[in-house]
Design an enzyme around this catalytic site. Structure first.
Site, PDB file in Angstrom:
ATOM      1  N   HIS A 152       0.841  -0.567  -5.482  1.00 24.09           N
ATOM      2  CA  HIS A 152       0.804   0.135  -4.205  1.00 24.09           C
ATOM      3  C   HIS A 152       2.202   0.307  -3.616  1.00 24.09           C
ATOM      4  O   HIS A 152       3.130  -0.432  -3.955  1.00 24.09           O
ATOM      5  CB  HIS A 152      -0.048  -0.631  -3.196  1.00 24.09           C
ATOM      6  CG  HIS A 152      -1.452  -0.869  -3.633  1.00 24.09           C
ATOM      7  ND1 HIS A 152      -2.301  -1.721  -2.954  1.00 24.09           N
ATOM      8  CD2 HIS A 152      -2.165  -0.386  -4.680  1.00 24.09           C
ATOM      9  CE1 HIS A 152      -3.476  -1.744  -3.557  1.00 24.09           C
ATOM     10  NE2 HIS A 152      -3.419  -0.944  -4.619  1.00 24.09           N
ATOM     11  N   ASP A 198      -6.581   4.402   1.992  1.00 24.00           N
ATOM     12  CA  ASP A 198      -6.263   3.045   2.445  1.00 24.00           C
ATOM     13  C   ASP A 198      -4.783   2.718   2.234  1.00 24.00           C
ATOM     14  O   ASP A 198      -4.207   1.898   2.933  1.00 24.00           O
ATOM     15  CB  ASP A 198      -7.147   2.007   1.743  1.00 24.00           C
ATOM     16  CG  ASP A 198      -7.169   2.165   0.234  1.00 24.00           C
ATOM     17  OD1 ASP A 198      -6.543   3.103  -0.301  1.00 24.00           O
ATOM     18  OD2 ASP A 198      -7.838   1.350  -0.434  1.00 24.00           O
ATOM     19  N   HIS A 199      -4.165   3.404   1.270  1.00 24.59           N
ATOM     20  CA  HIS A 199      -2.751   3.229   0.966  1.00 24.59           C
ATOM     21  C   HIS A 199      -2.377   4.221  -0.129  1.00 24.59           C
ATOM     22  O   HIS A 199      -3.254   4.841  -0.740  1.00 24.59           O
ATOM     23  CB  HIS A 199      -2.454   1.801   0.473  1.00 24.59           C
ATOM     24  CG  HIS A 199      -3.353   1.375  -0.656  1.00 24.59           C
ATOM     25  ND1 HIS A 199      -3.228   1.876  -1.942  1.00 24.59           N
ATOM     26  CD2 HIS A 199      -4.419   0.534  -0.695  1.00 24.59           C
ATOM     27  CE1 HIS A 199      -4.158   1.359  -2.715  1.00 24.59           C
ATOM     28  NE2 HIS A 199      -4.910   0.551  -1.982  1.00 24.59           N
ATOM     29  N   ASP A 226      -8.897   6.091  -2.277  1.00 26.30           N
ATOM     30  CA  ASP A 226      -8.129   4.868  -2.543  1.00 26.30           C
ATOM     31  C   ASP A 226      -6.865   5.221  -3.319  1.00 26.30           C
ATOM     32  O   ASP A 226      -6.923   5.797  -4.401  1.00 26.30           O
ATOM     33  CB  ASP A 226      -8.987   3.893  -3.351  1.00 26.30           C
ATOM     34  CG  ASP A 226      -8.458   2.469  -3.294  1.00 26.30           C
ATOM     35  OD1 ASP A 226      -7.231   2.286  -3.338  1.00 26.30           O
ATOM     36  OD2 ASP A 226      -9.283   1.539  -3.215  1.00 26.30           O
ATOM     37  N   SER A 233      -6.160  -3.335  -0.834  1.00 35.11           N
ATOM     38  CA  SER A 233      -7.361  -2.659  -0.348  1.00 35.11           C
ATOM     39  C   SER A 233      -8.213  -3.548   0.545  1.00 35.11           C
ATOM     40  O   SER A 233      -9.007  -3.041   1.341  1.00 35.11           O
ATOM     41  CB  SER A 233      -8.197  -2.149  -1.529  1.00 35.11           C
ATOM     42  OG  SER A 233      -7.522  -1.107  -2.200  1.00 35.11           O
ATOM     43  N   GLU A 262     -15.964   6.408  -0.929  1.00 37.62           N
ATOM     44  CA  GLU A 262     -14.649   6.073  -1.477  1.00 37.62           C
ATOM     45  C   GLU A 262     -14.442   6.682  -2.859  1.00 37.62           C
ATOM     46  O   GLU A 262     -15.279   6.538  -3.748  1.00 37.62           O
ATOM     47  CB  GLU A 262     -14.471   4.558  -1.584  1.00 37.62           C
ATOM     48  CG  GLU A 262     -13.083   4.178  -2.102  1.00 37.62           C
ATOM     49  CD  GLU A 262     -12.996   2.768  -2.668  1.00 37.62           C
ATOM     50  OE1 GLU A 262     -11.884   2.219  -2.710  1.00 37.62           O
ATOM     51  OE2 GLU A 262     -14.037   2.224  -3.098  1.00 37.62           O
TER      52      GLU A 262
END
Length: 501
Positions: A448, A324-325, A52, A96, A276
């Site tokens: 993010h 995820d980013h 993550d 997320s 994760e």
């Protein structure tokens, strides 16, 4: 939306040129085949590792900080390399929930949505649900709360990721065989109010569905294969595990949760496991480079457990690693240091900024730590002021004044304010940033970014993960490689059914 897609195309072109060298290392995929190409045989054991917030820079930093002569990151040895875009359906910079849904289902959705379409009427079938329908087992592991956005996307459906109690209520009936890592933050007293109504303690509900609920290493090791299990270790006020920098010996690591999950899930029909590294993202939000590097390395140790399994069954196993980013806009280099990076200075940081902030909160509560005493603690936990160890750690009069101002601000701050994003502790933030700058680390954001992320793959069908594509294609490739029922078949449900336990 048409304007958004036009801008997205332009931005992707810019990103792709910046990542051109990496993409050259990957075999090209034509547009017709990249979502549908199938390997000769379907993998029986599938691992999806999600770091993550982990972009290329986060992984590179962790690798750069390793001691000389020690092995590099295991994930960097994977033969197939790709790049994936991460935008949500309704926003260029994702969260997320939307990104997790893309990875879990192969479909875009809106910000904050958990495996439902953006209309919040249709639930999206997840890879975990497809795997169960095929007779395989499922494991979900995370270092954050087990019903936080990313892990939740693989077993739950909800219109809003903030409905953490209602999401946790879906754990007992999810069919997931193994939950590991963090606690169910939806079961925390302060979060039960997020549900439409209280329907019971999650731990009790899990036990009523014949889950073995364990919290210690020895207990987990004694659970027999074939037994459904929920295993968690010491957790914080948000249900998350400790950072790798802060973990105590008695606490179970992410690698251990992964290894034990493999043991419990292993069976002739196969399994799917999502793991994760959730606190990589939290460290990026805090712009805490040392904590980022530590949790990336810890995440990589979990990947190594899957690789050990792969070596025993190379013709039946597929491992995918992605994110995820990206978070924080991390750069390895800054204006202050120029080309003279000193990443090894981060090794003087002994605890996360979050843990140091907890100490500062205790100082404020007890009124027993003066500024000179605080400087001593900063020297112990960050190395700052320890010029004897390295001249780069010396504090100037301006540095001391900056720390003094931050100390005064921290001592005046309300202890009840626990928001780690909008109101972080001043002294912890200044000390962490001061060490980061000396090391040559740069951050552009506390949130993010829209940077594309890396995809690495090993094993059966790994070659289809090369190239440049969207994050929804990652799920599509897993589904095609594993010969699962296509994700495009949605399950029609009412808005309320996703809240049922």
């Amino acid at each position: 939306m048409r304007h958004f897609l036009t801008n997205r195309t332009k931005r992707i072109a810019l990103f792709s040129s910046a990542l051109f060298v990496l993409i050259l290392l990957s075999a090209p995929l034509d547009a017709a085949s990249r979502r549908t190409t199938k390997p000769a045989g379907a993998p029986r054991y599938i691992f999806l590792f999600i770091g993550d917030g982990m972009g290329l820079a986060q992984a590179a930093l962790s690798d750069a900080m390793r001691e000389r002569g020690t092995p590099g990151l295991v994930m960097n040895t994977f033969p197939s390399i790709g790049i994936a875009t991460t935008h949500a359906e309704n926003r260029f910079i994702t969260d997320s929930g939307a990104a997790g849904t893309a990875l879990a289902t192969g479909s875009k959705t809106s910000i904050g949505t958990i495996s439902m379409a953006a209309n919040h009427n249709d639930t999206l079938r997840t890879i975990a649900e497809m795997v169960k329908a095929k007779g395989m087992k499922v494991g979900i592991v995370s270092t954050v709360g087990i019903n936080d956005a990313t892990p939740a996307c693989f077993y739950a459906h909800n219109a809003n990721r903030k409905n953490v109690y209602n999401i946790a209520l879906q754990m007992p009936s999810s069919g997931v065989d193994y939950f590991g890592g963090g606690y169910a933050n939806g079961n925390l007293p302060q979060n039960r109010k997020s549900g439409t109504s209280f329907r019971g303690d999650i731990v009790d509900l899990m036990k009523s569905r014949n889950y073995a609920v364990v919290t210690e290493r020895e207990q987990l090791g004694s659970v027999q294969p074939g037994t459904r299990c929920w295993a968690y270790t010491a957790y914080d006020e948000q249900g998350a595990m400790s950072y790798a920098l802060d973990r105590k010996q008695k606490e179970i690591s992410l690698a251990e949760f992964t290894r034990e999950g493999i043991r419990l899930l292993d069976n002739p029909r196969g399994f799917f496991m999502m793991v994760e590294g959730g606190k990589i993202d939290w460290a990026c939000h805090a712009n805490d480079a040392a904590a980022v590097a530590g949790d990336v390395r810890d995440f990589d140790r979990a990947i190594a457990e899957a690789v050990l399994f792969y070596r025993k069954r190379p013709h039946q196993t597929l491992i995918i690693v992605t994110a995820d980013h990206e978070c924080g806009g991390l750069t390895l280099g800054n204006a202050a240091r120029g080309y003279a990076s000193r990443f090894e200075l981060l090794g003087y940081q002994k605890i996360s900024g979050e843990r140091f902030a907890e100490k500062v909160a205790t100082w404020k509560k007890n009124r027993n730590i003066s500024f000179p005493m605080a400087l001593d603690s900063i020297k112990v936990y960050y190395g700052l002021g320890n010029a004897a160890a390295d001249s780069a750690l010396a504090l100037s009069s301006a540095d001391r004044q900056s720390l003094n101002d931050a100390y005064s601000s921290s001592m005046a701050r309300e202890v009840s304010d626990k928001n780690r994003y909008s109101a972080p502790d001043a002294l912890a933030t200044v000390a962490t940033g001061m060490l980061n700058r000396r090391a040559g680390i740069g951050w552009t954001s506390p949130v993010h970014t829209a940077l594309p992320v890396q995809v690495m793959a090993l094993g059966v069908g790994a070659s289809v993960f090369t190239g440049f594509y969207d994050n929804t294609d990652i799920a599509a490739k897993i589904i095609a490689a594993s010969q699962l029922k296509p994700f495009i078949e949605k399950q029609k449900r009412s808005k309320n059914i996703a809240n049922r336990p």
